[in-house]
Every structure is written in structure tokens, then in C-alpha cells.
Motif scaffolding. Structure first.
Motif, PDB file in Angstrom:
ATOM      1  N   ASN A  12      -0.116  -4.437   5.899  1.00  0.00           N
ATOM      2  CA  ASN A  12      -0.113  -4.009   7.295  1.00  0.00           C
ATOM      3  C   ASN A  12       1.277  -3.537   7.728  1.00  0.00           C
ATOM      4  O   ASN A  12       1.572  -3.476   8.910  1.00  0.00           O
ATOM      5  CB  ASN A  12      -0.588  -5.181   8.170  1.00  0.00           C
ATOM      6  N   ILE A  13       2.123  -3.193   6.758  1.00  0.00           N
ATOM      7  CA  ILE A  13       3.517  -2.874   7.050  1.00  0.00           C
ATOM      8  C   ILE A  13       3.668  -1.655   7.968  1.00  0.00           C
ATOM      9  O   ILE A  13       4.615  -1.577   8.754  1.00  0.00           O
ATOM     10  CB  ILE A  13       4.349  -2.687   5.747  1.00  0.00           C
ATOM     11  N   LEU A  14       2.731  -0.726   7.914  1.00  0.00           N
ATOM     12  CA  LEU A  14       2.852   0.466   8.771  1.00  0.00           C
ATOM     13  C   LEU A  14       2.672   0.143  10.254  1.00  0.00           C
ATOM     14  O   LEU A  14       3.000   0.969  11.106  1.00  0.00           O
ATOM     15  CB  LEU A  14       1.870   1.548   8.318  1.00  0.00           C
ATOM     16  N   SER A  15       2.219  -1.060  10.566  1.00  0.00           N
ATOM     17  CA  SER A  15       2.061  -1.448  11.968  1.00  0.00           C
ATOM     18  C   SER A  15       3.409  -1.538  12.689  1.00  0.00           C
ATOM     19  O   SER A  15       3.447  -1.555  13.916  1.00  0.00           O
ATOM     20  CB  SER A  15       1.323  -2.783  12.082  1.00  0.00           C
ATOM     21  N   ILE A  16       4.511  -1.569  11.933  1.00  0.00           N
ATOM     22  CA  ILE A  16       5.836  -1.644  12.568  1.00  0.00           C
ATOM     23  C   ILE A  16       6.345  -0.274  13.004  1.00  0.00           C
ATOM     24  O   ILE A  16       7.338  -0.191  13.729  1.00  0.00           O
ATOM     25  CB  ILE A  16       6.875  -2.336  11.658  1.00  0.00           C
ATOM     26  N   LEU A  17       5.687   0.796  12.572  1.00  0.00           N
ATOM     27  CA  LEU A  17       6.211   2.146  12.853  1.00  0.00           C
ATOM     28  C   LEU A  17       6.426   2.452  14.335  1.00  0.00           C
ATOM     29  O   LEU A  17       7.452   3.049  14.681  1.00  0.00           O
ATOM     30  CB  LEU A  17       5.327   3.211  12.210  1.00  0.00           C
ATOM     31  N   PRO A  18       5.522   2.089  15.241  1.00  0.00           N
ATOM     32  CA  PRO A  18       5.797   2.407  16.657  1.00  0.00           C
ATOM     33  C   PRO A  18       7.098   1.796  17.167  1.00  0.00           C
ATOM     34  O   PRO A  18       7.869   2.474  17.848  1.00  0.00           O
ATOM     35  CB  PRO A  18       4.574   1.842  17.387  1.00  0.00           C
TER      36      PRO A  18
END
Length: 148
Positions: A12-18
Motif C-alpha cells: 500500500n506504499i503508493l497511498s503516501i503519494l498525496p
């Protein structure tokens, strides 16, 4: 507020992008996404987050290493708290959680980098007991010589 702290699953690492995009305005979005995926796959990296209920309101990457001058250490990276939640003591709570969490993983020391123009972070880190011991230098090896 119902605040909690937790690790971000590598899946779920892409959840930090925002949140990461708030402090990283120079890296093109496709390159930033590619780098975050690669970071998520590094065995010496993990990301932790602050949540208000189920809303992610803060992030911090943690890089683990053993250094001859510090021993087992952790480097907080890309630390951010959502603007609407700043000034409420969450940064201090988050770092207190990070201190205990990383001590539990055997870390003896913490070091970090912050941009020289980010004076608000300097005050925060001084208040947290950090001291300046060195300068961080960077050299771009890409052909375009640009920092992103």
C-alpha cells in the motif's frame, strides 16, 4: 480527533503519494511514483503514518542502517503532517512514537536531513534534541544535472 500511528504495508506504499507530493514538487509524478515503489521494496526502508480515524494525515519514511560513528541508526525521511493538522502537537506525538518504535527495533541513534530553507523544521528538530553535526552534500550524476 482519533489519532493513531502505524506502519504502511509495502503493498500500500503508493497511498503516501498525496502527502509526499506536497513536499516534493520538483519530481515529475511518474518518476516519484516509480521511486516510491522502489523504496517500498528496499529491505532497509519502511514508512510509518499518522491517521485521524481512517484518514492519513502524516507520513515519515524510515531508513535503517549501521554506521561506524553511530551504530544501528534510523533516518527519518520525507516527514510531513497535513497542513490542517499542523500546530496541534502531532509532530511531537508522531516523533515520540517513532523514537519508541525504532528503539524497539534496536536503533541506538537517529539522524536526518532537512532542507536548509525549511526553518520551521529546524526549530522543531532543535526542540526535539537534534544537533547539527555535519552538512549533507548531493551531486547529481544524471546527464541533465537537475535535482528532482
Amino acid at each position: 480527533m482519533n489519532i493513531s500511528f502505524t506502519t504502511i504495508n509495502k503493498d500500500n506504499i503508493l497511498s503516501i503519494l498525496p502527502l509526499l507530493s506536497i513536499i516534493n514538487t520538483k519530481t515529475p509524478p511518474d518518476i516519484l511514483k516509480e521511486r516510491v515503489v522502489e523504496m517500498g521494496n528496499c529491505p532497509n526502508y519502511e514508512c510509518v503514518a499518522v491517521f485521524d480515524e481512517d484518514k492519513m494525515i502524516g507520513i515519515c519514511g524510515l531508513w535503517y542502517s549501521t554506521r561506524h560513528y553511530l551504530g544501528r541508526s534510523v533516518e527519518p525521511d520525507h516527514v510531513i503532517i497535513s497542513e490542517a493538522y499542523r500546530g496541534k502537537g502531532l509532530g511531537k506525538l508522531f516523533f515520540n512514537w517513532i523514537y519508541e518504535y525504532t528503539k524497539g527495533k534496536g536503533c541506538e541513534a537517529m539522524e536526518l536531513n532537512t532542507y536548509s530553507t525549511n526553518t520551521k523544521s529546524h526549530k522543531f528538530y532543535y526542540n526535539e534534541g537534534f544537533n547539527i553535526y555535519a552538512f549533507h552534500f548531493a551531486k547529481i550524476l544524471r546527464e541533465d544535472q537537475k535535482f528532482y
